[in-house]
Motif scaffolding. Structure first.
Motif, mmCIF file in Angstrom:
data_model
loop_
_atom_site.group_PDB
_atom_site.id
_atom_site.type_symbol
_atom_site.label_atom_id
_atom_site.label_comp_id
_atom_site.label_asym_id
_atom_site.label_seq_id
_atom_site.Cartn_x
_atom_site.Cartn_y
_atom_site.Cartn_z
ATOM 1 N N GLN A 17 0.810 -1.217 0.000
ATOM 2 C CA GLN A 17 0.000 0.000 0.000
ATOM 3 C C GLN A 17 0.846 1.270 0.000
ATOM 4 N N GLU A 18 1.868 1.321 0.872
ATOM 5 C CA GLU A 18 2.655 2.555 0.946
ATOM 6 C C GLU A 18 3.654 2.671 -0.198
ATOM 7 N N LEU A 19 4.392 1.611 -0.463
ATOM 8 C CA LEU A 19 5.384 1.666 -1.543
ATOM 9 C C LEU A 19 4.783 1.347 -2.908
ATOM 10 N N GLY A 20 3.596 0.777 -2.930
ATOM 11 C CA GLY A 20 2.905 0.547 -4.197
ATOM 12 C C GLY A 20 3.447 -0.598 -5.018
ATOM 13 N N PHE A 21 3.983 -1.634 -4.373
ATOM 14 C CA PHE A 21 4.553 -2.747 -5.130
ATOM 15 C C PHE A 21 3.438 -3.659 -5.633
ATOM 16 N N PRO A 22 3.345 -3.874 -6.962
ATOM 17 C CA PRO A 22 2.266 -4.697 -7.515
ATOM 18 C C PRO A 22 2.667 -6.137 -7.822
ATOM 19 N N GLY A 23 3.945 -6.460 -7.671
ATOM 20 C CA GLY A 23 4.437 -7.746 -8.149
ATOM 21 C C GLY A 23 4.330 -8.868 -7.133
ATOM 22 N N VAL A 24 5.200 -9.861 -7.305
ATOM 23 C CA VAL A 24 5.178 -11.074 -6.490
ATOM 24 C C VAL A 24 6.025 -10.871 -5.237
ATOM 25 N N VAL A 25 5.446 -11.160 -4.080
ATOM 26 C CA VAL A 25 6.195 -11.179 -2.826
ATOM 27 C C VAL A 25 6.532 -12.630 -2.508
ATOM 28 N N VAL A 26 7.813 -12.911 -2.367
ATOM 29 C CA VAL A 26 8.264 -14.261 -2.027
ATOM 30 C C VAL A 26 8.877 -14.227 -0.642
ATOM 31 N N THR A 27 8.641 -15.258 0.126
ATOM 32 C CA THR A 27 9.284 -15.345 1.432
ATOM 33 C C THR A 27 10.724 -15.789 1.259
ATOM 34 N N ASP A 28 11.574 -15.424 2.187
ATOM 35 C CA ASP A 28 12.859 -16.107 2.284
ATOM 36 C C ASP A 28 12.560 -17.543 2.713
ATOM 37 N N SER A 29 13.571 -18.386 2.715
ATOM 38 C CA SER A 29 13.344 -19.805 3.012
ATOM 39 C C SER A 29 12.600 -19.985 4.328
ATOM 40 N N LEU A 30 11.525 -20.746 4.278
ATOM 41 C CA LEU A 30 10.748 -21.017 5.481
ATOM 42 C C LEU A 30 11.403 -22.079 6.361
ATOM 43 N N SER A 31 12.552 -22.584 5.926
ATOM 44 C CA SER A 31 13.322 -23.507 6.766
ATOM 45 C C SER A 31 14.216 -22.766 7.752
ATOM 46 N N MET A 32 14.363 -21.453 7.586
ATOM 47 C CA MET A 32 15.270 -20.681 8.436
ATOM 48 C C MET A 32 14.678 -20.487 9.824
ATOM 49 N N ALA A 33 15.553 -20.442 10.808
ATOM 50 C CA ALA A 33 15.103 -20.349 12.197
ATOM 51 C C ALA A 33 14.340 -19.061 12.470
ATOM 52 N N GLY A 34 14.705 -17.972 11.786
ATOM 53 C CA GLY A 34 14.098 -16.685 12.070
ATOM 54 C C GLY A 34 12.594 -16.654 11.897
ATOM 55 N N VAL A 35 12.045 -17.502 11.021
ATOM 56 C CA VAL A 35 10.600 -17.495 10.792
ATOM 57 C C VAL A 35 9.899 -18.622 11.553
ATOM 58 N N ARG A 36 10.665 -19.475 12.224
ATOM 59 C CA ARG A 36 10.084 -20.654 12.888
ATOM 60 C C ARG A 36 10.098 -20.548 14.405
ATOM 61 N N GLU A 37 10.622 -19.435 14.941
ATOM 62 C CA GLU A 37 10.760 -19.329 16.390
ATOM 63 C C GLU A 37 9.428 -19.169 17.100
ATOM 64 N N LYS A 38 8.483 -18.487 16.494
ATOM 65 C CA LYS A 38 7.253 -18.099 17.184
ATOM 66 C C LYS A 38 6.072 -19.009 16.863
ATOM 67 N N TYR A 39 6.068 -19.587 15.647
ATOM 68 C CA TYR A 39 4.928 -20.386 15.204
ATOM 69 C C TYR A 39 5.410 -21.725 14.649
ATOM 70 N N GLY A 40 4.520 -22.710 14.625
ATOM 71 C CA GLY A 40 4.849 -24.018 14.091
ATOM 72 C C GLY A 40 4.886 -24.033 12.578
ATOM 73 N N ASP A 41 5.489 -25.078 12.034
ATOM 74 C CA ASP A 41 5.652 -25.169 10.580
ATOM 75 C C ASP A 41 4.320 -25.315 9.844
ATOM 76 N N ASP A 42 3.266 -25.705 10.562
ATOM 77 C CA ASP A 42 1.947 -25.770 9.933
ATOM 78 C C ASP A 42 1.310 -24.384 9.829
ATOM 79 N N ARG A 43 1.680 -23.465 10.713
ATOM 80 C CA ARG A 43 1.075 -22.143 10.732
ATOM 81 C C ARG A 43 1.822 -21.134 9.876
ATOM 82 N N VAL A 44 3.128 -21.304 9.759
ATOM 83 C CA VAL A 44 3.943 -20.292 9.075
ATOM 84 C C VAL A 44 3.466 -20.026 7.644
#
Length: 594
Positions: A306-333
């Motif tokens: 909304q603010e920067l107006g990006f219309p393209g594809v947003v891809v996550t960094d690897s979901l295997s990395m610890a930084g995205v798995r600390e707070k939620y389980g692999d089923d929720r991420v």
């Protein structure tokens, strides 16, 4: 009269029906993405949102070990079966998954995977990708052209060279069927202790990073018809934690973010970047929830969309990395990433669990099918834009002619020659007089780049008597051996990488340099990673930086050492003193020449 009226009404109805049919046909022709989307089942749509690795050098005939790895991870034996089972949107190649050997093999693998994708399920071609940033993150092996990494390009200060490096890289990737290089890195490296970005960044100045990011986006997309991906949003440049192993927290204020981190992403969006990759980092000023950016609606939707107006594809960094798995389980991420605004889900640690979790979220109403359609449409539009809907295959024979062609190698060397930075030359030791002499090349060595022996070979080719002594992070015995060897040579070139206390906690590189200086023989220190090492090496009077270990960087270094060309690189970061991270030992833009 009544019959004429009935005839008129029927005629109008026929004209209207014919017009509607023609209009529907026209719409289908104008919107092939919508046509593809309309025929997909929900499982096929969900599959389009996943990108993962597959094991093997061949799509249908992997080795026994690779078949076992596929079976363990996905329940099937071959890469082609993985693609078909999950209706994958994309595949990412690695050396460790045995995808990257030689141009013909890679092109053949790509064609085999595209055949599997286009003859099963939704019949939708794949986005095939790899991390080809150059420098420390280089996946495609020789004979592929090797350019210096981003910080080296930052030292060269040339948008034209950044464009050229991206264009040639993109053409070689496209020749083997790879569409997405997962580059450029748009992070601004303002923290010398950053353990994960460092030389992957163009530098510490947001204007420099913005200009070179935009140049590479244009080089990839307009120069090679490859799909650029600016990463890692909202900016991973000021962290001392590696998001592969932990969850970094960046304490920038919103004003600091606007000034330091945002400019390269704004520049990438203005250049029309296809994809932006999220970072597994917490930025409280942007989202106080404590969720990483990858899972943050405030950051991915509110800020990026909304603010920067990006219309393209947003891809996550690897979901295997610890930084995205600390707070939620692999089923929720994966579900939370989609709710935040992501479109592509990269490398979940358990693909089957992630895939089923997204399906279940739609069936339960947590995610709507319309939300899935929004992301799938973006992914399909990217595939259409890069020509994959028309023909995703490549000419296997042409791959060998394009990858590593002589003209590309010559250009890569010319670009790299402009990157070497001379930081100190107190005694006027450089350039070395063009007379035969004996030179010891010692210090940090990359097993893949073999930079110590390569530099020795390049010096020897010019008439010096060179000895290579790789020491890595040296033991006491290696330090003693190098010191004895130094006394038997006219001078020593010692290569260092991350000689700071965080990168070398035992101080072994620092002790090696001190011991070499203690011989009384001339010593030239060269940082082959980040240029900050000089702050931790007292007494060094001759110091250069190459920002990388690739053979092109060692060739460029040899040319500078022997005076074949002057150093023209300038520091793309500020080097602070060891005891004052806010101070200035050598300023941004510093660089000697002769």
């Amino acid at each position: 009269m009544r019959n004429r009226l009935l005839t008129l009404i029927m005629s109008l109805a026929l004209v209207t029906a014919t017009g509607v049919a023609a209009t529907a046909s026209d719409v289908g022709a104008r919107d092939p993405v919508g046509r593809f989307l309309a025929r997909m089942s929900l499982p096929e749509k969900v599959g389009q949102l996943f990108v993962t690795q597959v094991y093997g050098a061949d799509a249908t005939a992997p080795s026994t070990a690779d078949a076992a790895a596929n079976r363990q991870a996905y329940g099937v034996d071959t890469p082609a079966e993985v693609v078909a089972r999950y209706h994958l949107g994309g595949v990412i190649y690695f050396a460790w998954s045995h995808n990257l050997d030689a141009p013909r093999q890679i092109a053949t693998l790509s064609n085999g995977l595209q055949h599997a994708a286009t003859t099963s399920g939704s019949r939708m071609p794949l986005l095939i990708s790899t991390d080809q940033e150059h420098g420390v993150v280089t996946r495609l092996p020789a004979p592929a052209t090797q350019f210096p990494g981003s910080m080296a390009l930052g030292a060269a200060r040339s948008p034209a060279h950044a464009f050229t490096a991206a264009a040639i890289t993109g053409r070689e990737l496209r020749a083997v069927g790879i569409v997405q290089p997962w580059a450029p890195v748009a992070d601004v490296n303002v923290n010398p202790a950053n353990p994960v970005i460092g030389v992957r960044s163009f530098g510490g100045d947001p204007r420099l990073a913005a200009g070179l990011t935009a140049a590479q986006v244009t080089g990839f997309q307009q120069g090679a018809d490859a799909s650029a991906a600016a990463k890692h949003f909202p900016g991973h440049g000021d962290t001392a934690t590696d998001s592969h192993t932990g969850l970094p927290v960046i304490e920038h204020t919103r004003e600091q973010w606007q000034r330091l981190d945002a400019p390269p992403f704004r520049a990438a969006i203005a250049a029309g970047v296809d994809t932006i990759m999220s970072a597994h980092i917490v930025v409280p000023a942007l989202d106080p929830s404590g969720d990483p950016a990858t899972l943050s609606p405030r950051i991915l939707t509110g800020l990026l969309r909304q603010e920067l107006g990006f219309p393209g594809v947003v891809v996550t960094d690897s979901l295997s990395m610890a930084g995205v798995r600390e707070k939620y389980g692999d089923d929720r991420v994966p579900v939370l990433a989609l709710k935040a605004g992501a479109d592509l889900l990269l490398m979940p640690p358990d693909l089957d669990l992630a895939y089923r979790s997204v399906l279940d979220a739609v069936r339960s109403g947590e995610l709507t099918e319309a939300r899935i359609d929004t992301s799938v449409r973006r992914v399909l539009a990217l595939k259409q834009r890069r020509g994959l809907l028309a023909d995703p295959t490549v000419d296997v024979g042409a791959a060998e002619r394009v990858v590593g062609r002589t003209a590309h190698l010559r250009i890569a060397q010319a670009v790299t020659d402009r990157t070497v930075t001379a930081v100190r030359n107190d005694a006027g030791l450089l350039p070395l007089a063009p007379v035969p002499r004996s030179v010891l090349v010692a210090g940090w060595n990359s097993a893949t780049a073999r930079n110590v022996p390569v530099l020795a070979e390049r010096l020897a080719a010019r008439g010096t008597r060179s000895t290579a002594l790789p020491t890595g992070l040296p033991s006491d015995a290696a330090i003693a051996e190098a010191t004895a060897a130094a006394r038997a040579h006219d001078l020593t070139v010692v290569l260092t990488r991350r000689a700071d206390p965080a990168g070398d906690p035992g101080g072994r590189q620092r002790r090696l340099v001190a011991a070499l200086l203690g011989t009384g023989r001339p010593v030239i220190v060269v940082a082959v990673g980040e240029p900050y090492d000089i702050a931790y090496l007292p007494g060094v009077g001759t110091y250069l930086a190459t920002y990388g270990t690739a053979p092109v960087s060692m060739e460029a270094l040899a040319r500078v050492l022997l005076g074949e060309r002057p150093p023209s690189g300038r520091l793309p970061v500020t080097i602070p003193p060891a005891d004052d991270p806010e101070g200035v030992l050598y300023p941004y833009g510093h660089g000697l020449s002769w």
